[in-house]
Design an enzyme around this catalytic site. Structure first.
Site, mmCIF file in Angstrom:
data_model
loop_
_atom_site.group_PDB
_atom_site.id
_atom_site.type_symbol
_atom_site.label_atom_id
_atom_site.label_comp_id
_atom_site.label_asym_id
_atom_site.label_seq_id
_atom_site.Cartn_x
_atom_site.Cartn_y
_atom_site.Cartn_z
ATOM 1 N N ARG A 147 0.834 -1.202 0.000
ATOM 2 C CA ARG A 147 0.000 0.000 0.000
ATOM 3 C C ARG A 147 0.867 1.248 0.000
ATOM 4 O O ARG A 147 0.421 2.332 -0.364
ATOM 5 C CB ARG A 147 -0.958 0.006 1.201
ATOM 6 C CG ARG A 147 -1.873 1.233 1.231
ATOM 7 C CD ARG A 147 -3.121 0.994 2.077
ATOM 8 N NE ARG A 147 -2.805 0.522 3.408
ATOM 9 C CZ ARG A 147 -2.474 1.320 4.447
ATOM 10 N NH1 ARG A 147 -2.399 2.626 4.283
ATOM 11 N NH2 ARG A 147 -2.225 0.792 5.631
ATOM 12 N N TYR B 68 -15.187 16.494 -16.503
ATOM 13 C CA TYR B 68 -15.721 15.130 -16.499
ATOM 14 C C TYR B 68 -16.808 15.033 -15.437
ATOM 15 O O TYR B 68 -16.697 15.609 -14.346
ATOM 16 C CB TYR B 68 -14.579 14.161 -16.224
ATOM 17 C CG TYR B 68 -14.992 12.734 -16.004
ATOM 18 C CD1 TYR B 68 -15.838 12.082 -16.896
ATOM 19 C CD2 TYR B 68 -14.533 12.029 -14.907
ATOM 20 C CE1 TYR B 68 -16.214 10.766 -16.697
ATOM 21 C CE2 TYR B 68 -14.892 10.706 -14.694
ATOM 22 C CZ TYR B 68 -15.741 10.083 -15.593
ATOM 23 O OH TYR B 68 -16.112 8.793 -15.382
ATOM 24 N N ASP C 240 -5.847 17.952 -15.932
ATOM 25 C CA ASP C 240 -6.213 16.603 -16.339
ATOM 26 C C ASP C 240 -5.770 16.445 -17.791
ATOM 27 O O ASP C 240 -6.336 17.050 -18.703
ATOM 28 C CB ASP C 240 -7.731 16.414 -16.203
ATOM 29 C CG ASP C 240 -8.174 14.997 -16.533
ATOM 30 O OD1 ASP C 240 -7.469 14.302 -17.291
ATOM 31 O OD2 ASP C 240 -9.251 14.584 -16.060
ATOM 32 N N LYS D 199 -7.380 5.103 -19.941
ATOM 33 C CA LYS D 199 -7.636 5.462 -21.330
ATOM 34 C C LYS D 199 -6.417 5.189 -22.214
ATOM 35 O O LYS D 199 -5.987 4.060 -22.349
ATOM 36 C CB LYS D 199 -8.074 6.919 -21.401
ATOM 37 C CG LYS D 199 -9.468 7.295 -20.916
ATOM 38 C CD LYS D 199 -10.103 6.536 -19.836
ATOM 39 C CE LYS D 199 -11.470 7.084 -19.466
ATOM 40 N NZ LYS D 199 -11.736 6.904 -18.020
#
Length: 394
Positions: A59, A112, A184, A209
């Site tokens: 983690r 978005y 972004d 993406k």
């Protein structure tokens, strides 16, 4: 190991990995482990205190994920990178880290849908307000900045309207107030656009993406100054826990190797489809960064290598006409992601941006007739044939 290369296309294959450290393995090994063994109790103490570099728990750090983080930092010309379980985990971590209760976020005039939803949640819980601006002049930016503005958050191209933001202009004003600029960069990838080179402070991606490129992984990435990334890692990522799995990092490293080749093909195909769509009698309007006749043409030429693989356009008619057109397609897939080998099409008003209230959605330019098209890697002539036959039925 001293690197003997300078260019993006080489770094995307080699950066961050030395096979000599991994028994000569050409392929980056997958460290599918949750925890790591210490030689001594004292070594464990040193690693937990930060006195000694090394792995403790996945983690916190993982060897496979680390290669990805070093590679994306190099590709974005940033100091350090950080990987997350999803694009929205990356967005959430950055926004939570940079804000506190009663702060203000200045945003580009379109976001978005899930980013918009997150900002709405932050308003309800922490009174963190947000405003939207075209960010198209110094005066427009100055007018929206408040004493409590904590950051400027930008999408360029904006999802799904393809509106471009002049990043040098935004950062020029932001620096007067010492406000960080977060970008972004999902639609462009570092191959087409590097916001950090233009003065921005933080760049993030939905790596799901184009970076992954094959529709088989959910992931997010953030790049920025080393101090910022280190703090983000030990707070928002470690304690909230939106970590990337080693296998997902391995998939992304695999996909990254072909990013330049894939992006060239996406861009070439999109440019050809744009030329076919822009004069079609059933198309009311079209939005594409490569449109030299648009007001954004100069921005695209200044800050983007190529125009990208995304096109949005409005069908002449109603929402039902737009949906009917989509339903008539043969091999083009109705799906909300982008950047895959397959050409994908979606209806933003009812899909990716359905969470945005209608009035706000319309201000963003997202009408019921707007369609977003992610151009794939197929022969562009076949993509056009499918679009053309469906348009005939509108």
């Amino acid at each position: 190991m001293t690197k003997k290369y300078q260019r993006f296309e080489t770094a995307v294959i080699h950066e961050g990995y030395d096979e000599k450290e991994m028994l000569g393995s050409l392929s980056i090994p997958l460290f599918q482990t949750s925890t790591y063994v210490f030689d001594t109790a004292e070594q464990g103490e040193r690693r937990f205190s930060g006195e000694e570099e090394g792995f403790v728990y996945s983690r916190l750090r993982n060897p496979t994920v680390r290669v990805l983080e070093e590679r994306i930092a190099r590709l974005e010309n940033g100091e350090k990178g950080l990987a997350f379980a999803s694009g929205m985990a990356a967005v959430s971590a950055v926004l939570l880290y940079l804000t506190k209760a009663n702060d203000h976020v200045l945003c580009s005039a379109g976001l978005y849908g899930c980013t918009y939803g997150l900002l709405t949640l932050m308003k309800e819980k922490y009174n963190i307000t947000s405003d939207f601006s075209l960010l198209d002049s110094e005066d427009a930016i100055h007018a929206k900045i408040k004493p409590e503005t904590a950051l400027i958050y930008v999408e360029t191209p904006i999802n799904p309207t393809m509106k471009l933001i002049d990043l040098e202009l935004v950062t020029k004003v932001a620096k007067e107030y010492s406000i960080p600029v977060v970008v972004d960069n999902t639609f462009s990838t570092p191959y087409l656009q590097r916001p950090l080179d233009l003065g921005c402070d933080v760049v993030l991606h939905s790596a799901t993406k184009y970076i992954g490129g094959h529709g088989d992984v959910i992931a997010g990435l953030v790049v920025g100054k080393a101090d910022f990334i280190d703090d983000l890692a030990i707070t928002a990522r470690k304690d909230i826990g939106g970590i990337m799995s080693p296998f997902d990092a391995w998939l992304l490293l695999r996909g990254l190797k072909t990013l330049p080749i894939r992006m060239d093909r996406h861009c070439e195909n999109a440019a050809n489809i744009f030329e076919k769509l822009k004069g079609h009698p059933k198309v009311a309007s079209i939005y594409f960064p490569g449109d030299t006749e648009s007001s954004d043409g100069k921005i695209a030429a200044k800050q983007m290598r190529k125009s990208g693989g995304m096109i949005s356009f409005e069908i002449k008619g109603s929402k039902q006409d737009a949906q009917h057109f989509m339903n008539r397609l043969n091999f083009i897939k109705i799906a909300v992601s982008l950047g895959d080998a397959e050409t994908l099409i979606e209806h933003p008003a009812t899909m990716t941006h359905a969470v945005v209230p209608e009035a706000s959605r319309l201000k963003m330019g997202i009408t019921d007739q707007l369609i977003r098209l992610s151009i794939g890697l197929e022969a562009w002539e076949d993509i056009w044939d499918d679009l053309e036959q469906a348009l005939e039925h509108v």
